[in-house]
Design an enzyme around this catalytic site. Sequence first.
Site, PDB file in Angstrom:
ATOM      1  N   LYS A  48       0.841  -1.201   0.000  1.00  0.00           N
ATOM      2  CA  LYS A  48       0.000   0.000   0.000  1.00  0.00           C
ATOM      3  C   LYS A  48       0.875   1.250   0.000  1.00  0.00           C
ATOM      4  O   LYS A  48       0.594   2.212  -0.713  1.00  0.00           O
ATOM      5  CB  LYS A  48      -0.914  -0.007   1.236  1.00  0.00           C
ATOM      6  CG  LYS A  48      -2.056  -0.983   1.117  1.00  0.00           C
ATOM      7  CD  LYS A  48      -3.062  -0.816   2.227  1.00  0.00           C
ATOM      8  CE  LYS A  48      -2.787  -1.708   3.382  1.00  0.00           C
ATOM      9  NZ  LYS A  48      -3.919  -1.887   4.301  1.00  0.00           N
ATOM     10  N   GLN A  92      -5.852  -2.087   9.947  1.00  0.00           N
ATOM     11  CA  GLN A  92      -5.347  -3.280   9.275  1.00  0.00           C
ATOM     12  C   GLN A  92      -5.961  -4.536   9.903  1.00  0.00           C
ATOM     13  O   GLN A  92      -5.841  -4.778  11.094  1.00  0.00           O
ATOM     14  CB  GLN A  92      -3.806  -3.317   9.392  1.00  0.00           C
ATOM     15  CG  GLN A  92      -3.163  -4.448   8.638  1.00  0.00           C
ATOM     16  CD  GLN A  92      -3.421  -4.356   7.143  1.00  0.00           C
ATOM     17  OE1 GLN A  92      -3.246  -3.315   6.532  1.00  0.00           O
ATOM     18  NE2 GLN A  92      -3.867  -5.459   6.559  1.00  0.00           N
ATOM     19  N   ASP A 115     -11.879   2.136   3.506  1.00  0.00           N
ATOM     20  CA  ASP A 115     -12.164   0.713   3.317  1.00  0.00           C
ATOM     21  C   ASP A 115     -13.648   0.486   3.009  1.00  0.00           C
ATOM     22  O   ASP A 115     -14.040  -0.612   2.603  1.00  0.00           O
ATOM     23  CB  ASP A 115     -11.807  -0.066   4.591  1.00  0.00           C
ATOM     24  CG  ASP A 115     -10.482  -0.799   4.458  1.00  0.00           C
ATOM     25  OD1 ASP A 115     -10.014  -0.961   3.327  1.00  0.00           O
ATOM     26  OD2 ASP A 115      -9.931  -1.209   5.497  1.00  0.00           O
TER      27      ASP A 115
END
Length: 278
Positions: A48, A92, A115
């Site tokens: 990322k 995460q 997300d």
Amino acid sequence: MKVLDGKKVSLHIREEITKEINKLNIRPKMVDIQIGENPASDIYIAGKEKAANQVGMDFECIRYSADTDEDEIIKKIKELNNDKSVNGIFIQSPVPNGFDEIKLMNTVIPEKDVDGLTYLNAGMLLNNKESMISCTPNGIMQILKFYKIDVESKNVVIVGRSNLVGKPLMNLFINANATVTLCHSKTKNLDKITKKADILVAAVGKKHFITQDMVKRNSVIIDVGINRVDGKVYGDVDYDGVKDKVKAITPVPGGVGPMTITMLLYNVLKAYKIQNKI
Ligand code: NAP
């Protein structure tokens, strides 16, 4: 048979993102919160960061040890919510045992939920309203769009009902006027259902779960699975077994996988624009 090349689609979208960032002369920033140690997460986070820097974004990973008090992390998320220099925040996954992942995720304000997994964004998608869309499902829709695969009025079968993939994807297909069947481990006569699919999505997490006898001739197959066995990555679909029967298929690796980080970058730019009223 057409190979649906996720790397190619991903590259195309990343070029568009880079162009827009350069044109607007901005530098969006995302913050990743990692709790505890997890080698697979470390690889994903490094990917990322690299992708963010390549398109012209800043990336920061805030790391906490697994014995950190959850309230300390909640406090930090709230600080980041109020920090104007931060455009996207994500937790995460997976978090270590003892942490409430849903609570942590829902502490992120919807405008920074890149997300797309907060209750509000999930509910917006359910209601077919503009929202932050979960990255892997959105990536699948972008692959279909890129290859001009029509979704309207098609029979779509999704195997797997996770909040991360199956359920948001079901909503995206419904919003695009497909007829959707969502299957899971309690589904009976699965092969009879999958054989009716014009578009079959496998998001099960089991190597080569979908076999040749389960797919319809000339259908489109989307393989979400990432199954690591003896250091190799396999999809949920028996690619070699089905490839001569179907019209198009995403390979593993190189299909859906590359799209997830790309759609995350897309969401960070979108978040920046919403927050700055561009
Ligand atoms: P998950 O949360 O474990 O969900 C798996 C789903 O498969 C569940 O709904 C489960 O049913 C269903 N299932 C399990 N066994 C089944 C069976 N025998 N018949 C029918 N359905 C069955 O997994 P996930 O997070 O959605 O991920 C699925 C796969 O996609 C994994 O391999 C994951 O690594 C991969 N993935 C890839 C990306 C990417 O970027 N490409 C992103 C996310 C996930 P129940 O609900 O009844 O248990």
